[in-house]
Design a protein around this motif. Structure first.
Motif, short mmCIF file in Angstrom:
data_model
loop_
_atom_site.label_atom_id
_atom_site.label_comp_id
_atom_site.label_asym_id
_atom_site.label_seq_id
_atom_site.Cartn_x
_atom_site.Cartn_y
_atom_site.Cartn_z
N UNK A 1 0.44 -1.77 -0.04
CA UNK A 1 0.20 -0.30 0.10
C UNK A 1 0.84 1.13 0.18
N UNK A 2 1.89 1.17 0.04
CA UNK A 2 3.64 2.12 -0.07
C UNK A 2 2.41 3.44 0.90
N UNK A 3 3.02 2.45 2.45
CA UNK A 3 2.77 3.27 3.49
C UNK A 3 2.04 2.28 4.50
N UNK A 4 1.32 3.39 5.22
CA UNK A 4 0.70 2.79 6.08
C UNK A 4 -0.17 3.38 6.62
N UNK A 5 -1.27 2.41 7.58
CA UNK A 5 -2.93 2.86 7.88
C UNK A 5 -3.22 2.68 8.90
#
Length: 317
Positions: A1-5
């Protein structure tokens, strides 16, 4: 996801995706952290919204009020001539520059996004009222008590390296005012350089993990009273930026919902978005704090909106 949530509610995580413990630079998401600092000074009686900035900052113009600064209506939305990239590394020098800059329009008459100057204006007020830099203030008054991996300057861990998708960049028609607002951000990308992580650039370079940012917004009541939080999300300005044509709404430093829905489905959401697609904030009715931190930066990005739509369905079920 090209990052974090990450998302938190009631002290517990309700959603986590990606590397939620990887520190990442959040660009204008920094402005939400600065808003917390400003609200703490207001709650303590050290700062008043309707006071002129000059009450706290000797030599500043008399017609700029604190409420103009925190709502992006001061007119001091940029600097001419625009700073060079390395100028951003000296926050005290930049505070002196914003104090000398004449407003581009009469204070309080128009909304123009203070892309970089918001940080130096607020940082200058914190320094002159409290004696600490805003990065130190945030570390000692917010991050440390809440045990957050979140810093405005001098991060304790090296952040993720950022990449740029094709087409990423500042939107807006080329003009002298656009140059004034964004300066070197229009023409260079220094944000992977270690000196741009160590410096305090309080409008643009906070570094933190998605988990810590979500926890901050889920636990604001631990550092601010309910009345002060309500003040922070009370609308002070709304309109189209006179420079970029982009719609904005602001409380006391916090970004509020617009027709773009960048902070998710709830209409009472507040927090702040950041360049490249990040979104961080609070849904007060649902009691949720959230943060999406991308490592691949995109323009016209919908990743956060899609994640927040899914989160809203989850907490509503």
């Amino acid at each position: 996801m090209n990052g974090a949530f990450a998302a938190y509610a009631g002290g517990e995580h309700v959603a986590e995706r990606g590397n939620v413990d990887t520190p990442t630079l959040i660009f204008s998401g920094t402005k939400g952290l600065v808003a917390v600092c400003m609200l703490m000074l207001i709650e303590r009686g050290a700062l008043e919204l309707d006071a002129p900035v000059a009450r706290y900052w000797p030599g500043f113009r008399d017609d700029v009020l604190v409420r103009h600064v925190v709502s992006h209506t001061s007119g001091v939305a940029g600097l001419l001539p625009p700073p060079e990239a390395d100028d951003l590394l000296d926050d005290e020098r930049m505070e002196k520059r914003v104090a000398r800059q004449a407003p581009f329009w009469p204070p309080g008459t128009a909304l123009g996004y203070h892309a970089l100057t918001y940080g130096w204006l607020c940082g200058g007020l914190v320094r002159r009222i409290d004696g600490r830099s805003i990065g130190t203030f945030f570390a000692e008054e917010v991050a440390r008590p809440l045990d957050l991996e979140l810093w405005i300057g001098r991060p304790q861990r090296e952040p993720a390296r950022l990449t740029r998708a094709p087409g990423y960049g500042v939107k807006g028609d080329p003009s002298e005012l656009l140059d004034a607002l964004y300066g070197p951000m229009l023409y260079s990308f220094p944000w992977n350089r270690p000196e741009f992580h160590r410096a305090e650039i309080p409008g643009a370079n906070a570094i933190g993990t998605a988990r810590s940012i979500a926890r901050l917004y889920a636990s604001l009541e631990r550092v601010l009273s309910p009345e002060t939080i309500r003040l922070g999300r009370t609308e002070l300005s709304r309109g189209v930026c006179v420079v970029t044509g982009f719609p904005y709404a602001f409380g006391v430093g916090f970004e509020l919902q617009t027709e773009l829905g960048a902070l998710g489905p709830p209409p009472d959401a507040f927090g702040h978005t950041g360049s490249g697609g990040s979104s961080h904030g609070c849904w007060p009715t649902e009691g949720v704090g959230f943060s999406y931190v991308p490592t691949e930066l995109r323009s016209d990005d919908t990743r956060a909106i899609e994640l927040l739509r899914e989160l809203h369905e989850l907490v509503a079920s």
